[in-house]
Enzyme design. Sequence first.
Site, PDB file in Angstrom:
ATOM      1  N   ASN A   7      43.535  41.262  30.467  1.00 61.58           N
ATOM      2  CA  ASN A   7      42.849  40.198  31.193  1.00 61.58           C
ATOM      3  C   ASN A   7      42.580  39.082  30.186  1.00 61.58           C
ATOM      4  OD1 ASN A   7      41.200  38.593  32.729  1.00 61.58           O
ATOM      5  ND2 ASN A   7      39.850  40.253  33.404  1.00 61.58           N
ATOM      6  N   ARG A  87      46.217  40.754  34.634  1.00 64.50           N
ATOM      7  CA  ARG A  87      45.431  40.223  35.738  1.00 64.50           C
ATOM      8  C   ARG A  87      45.620  38.706  35.730  1.00 64.50           C
ATOM      9  NH1 ARG A  87      39.429  38.627  36.233  1.00 64.50           N
ATOM     10  NH2 ARG A  87      39.321  38.434  38.492  1.00 64.50           N
ATOM     11  N   HIS A 176      39.273  38.245  44.156  1.00 62.08           N
ATOM     12  CA  HIS A 176      38.905  39.674  44.052  1.00 62.08           C
ATOM     13  C   HIS A 176      39.863  40.557  44.849  1.00 62.08           C
ATOM     14  CE1 HIS A 176      34.399  38.441  43.445  1.00 62.08           C
ATOM     15  NE2 HIS A 176      34.976  38.657  42.266  1.00 62.08           N
ATOM     16  N   ARG A 237      26.307  31.339  41.127  1.00 60.86           N
ATOM     17  CA  ARG A 237      27.022  30.413  42.017  1.00 60.86           C
ATOM     18  C   ARG A 237      26.300  30.286  43.349  1.00 60.86           C
ATOM     19  NH1 ARG A 237      32.801  33.334  41.437  1.00 60.86           N
ATOM     20  NH2 ARG A 237      32.358  34.017  39.330  1.00 60.86           N
ATOM     21  N   GLU A 381      39.829  47.820  38.964  1.00 62.51           N
ATOM     22  CA  GLU A 381      40.938  46.864  39.024  1.00 62.51           C
ATOM     23  C   GLU A 381      42.009  47.191  37.996  1.00 62.51           C
ATOM     24  OE1 GLU A 381      37.635  43.972  39.136  1.00 62.51           O
ATOM     25  OE2 GLU A 381      39.125  42.628  40.022  1.00 62.51           O
TER      26      GLU A 381
END
Length: 397
Positions: A7, A87, A176, A237, A381
């Site tokens: 990642n 990713r 996601h 956020r 993931e």
Amino acid sequence: MLVLVINSGSSSIKYQVREVTGAPAGSAADAAAAQVAGVEDAILTKGLIENIGSSGAVADHAEALDLLAARLDEELNGREIDVVGHRVVHGGERFSEPVLIDNEIVRTIERLAPLAPLHNPAAALGIRAIQKKWPHLPQVAVFDTAFHRTLPERAWRYAIPDELYRLRGIRRYGFHGTSHDYVTGRAAEHLGVPREELDGVVAHLGNGASVTAIKGGASVDTSMGYTPLAGLVMGTRSGDVDPSVLTALMTGPDAYDAEQIDRVLNNESGLLAIGGSNDMRELVQRAEGGDEKARLALEMAAYRLVKYIGGYHVAVGGARVLIFTAGIGENSAPFRRLVVEGLGALGVTLDEEANAVRSDEIREISGPDSAITVLVVPTDEERAIAEAAVGLAGDRG
Ligand code: ADP
């Protein structure tokens, strides 16, 4: 097979080495099916290389890979990597599943940079550095947006002039996806239903949070949009706000510029703005101690999520399962309780005892009389990426 899962951020590389055995040497779709069939997998090592870039200790991604190679030499006792899985945040409209990387694919990932300016260029740097260092290694890209390519147009379109979509790609993409996809497969397996028959709602609640409507095992709507800023109240956020708030901020004597707006909505909003922290444990503790700000932050986040779940329940024609996953979804029993309490109108009930259990396993937390089964499904993931990489690398011969 040994899979290096990468990642890449602009200033860091997170990595894991997974050993995957039993995956079919078939397509990515076979690899997804293998998830359900119970592929064996283990984490051999993992870590983080930080401070990459001109002002950091590590000059660039190439140097970071030299460091990584040295670490792997030590940590893997001479065993060699067979395939690399990356990713990649944005696959635009091009990618609806994982792909084996070639030069054209890297260029496409770079071309999509305007849609993910912080993430896609970093992923491309990581891929190119590996191409240079280990030219023989197959590399696979797994896109965060890909799972949402099944959204119908009525869900992905914004009601704005057509050319903004055609010329600038402004539409809902959703994110996601790797996690939503993975936990959907795990849930189907747990419930003993074919994945294609699974109708439900997945709530991925981490620092970033999104909720997805699943019909027949596929994504049909999702709360994140053109960027990961839309939808739920998240750690820092805002999630959904009236777009006119932005024009209001951009005008007048103390006008914000684009960068300031971006910072306010992405980094200074959400739970942090309302409750003074983006740590769920701290907020719950403070709310239990009577702190009104923390209580309001939790209520707002749960209320927004409950509204989405209600809407998606209708969108999928009646959800049979509600899935909680990621940091908050897997670990915060009090937050899950708040959400389930808000779903009373749908006949959802909670088994308090099951909800309180701490575990790394998939588990059911709804009451026996609940109209919808509620599951906690740990996401992984990296595992999903590793399995996709093995599935595709097997295709090469
Ligand atoms: P991301 O991957 O999006 O950065 P994570 O999935 O790691 O985020 O989730 C981070 C969130 O999970 C934080 O709000 C954190 O407070 C919460 N979290 C992690 N562990 C626990 C726990 N044991 N109890 C409650 N919340 C937790």
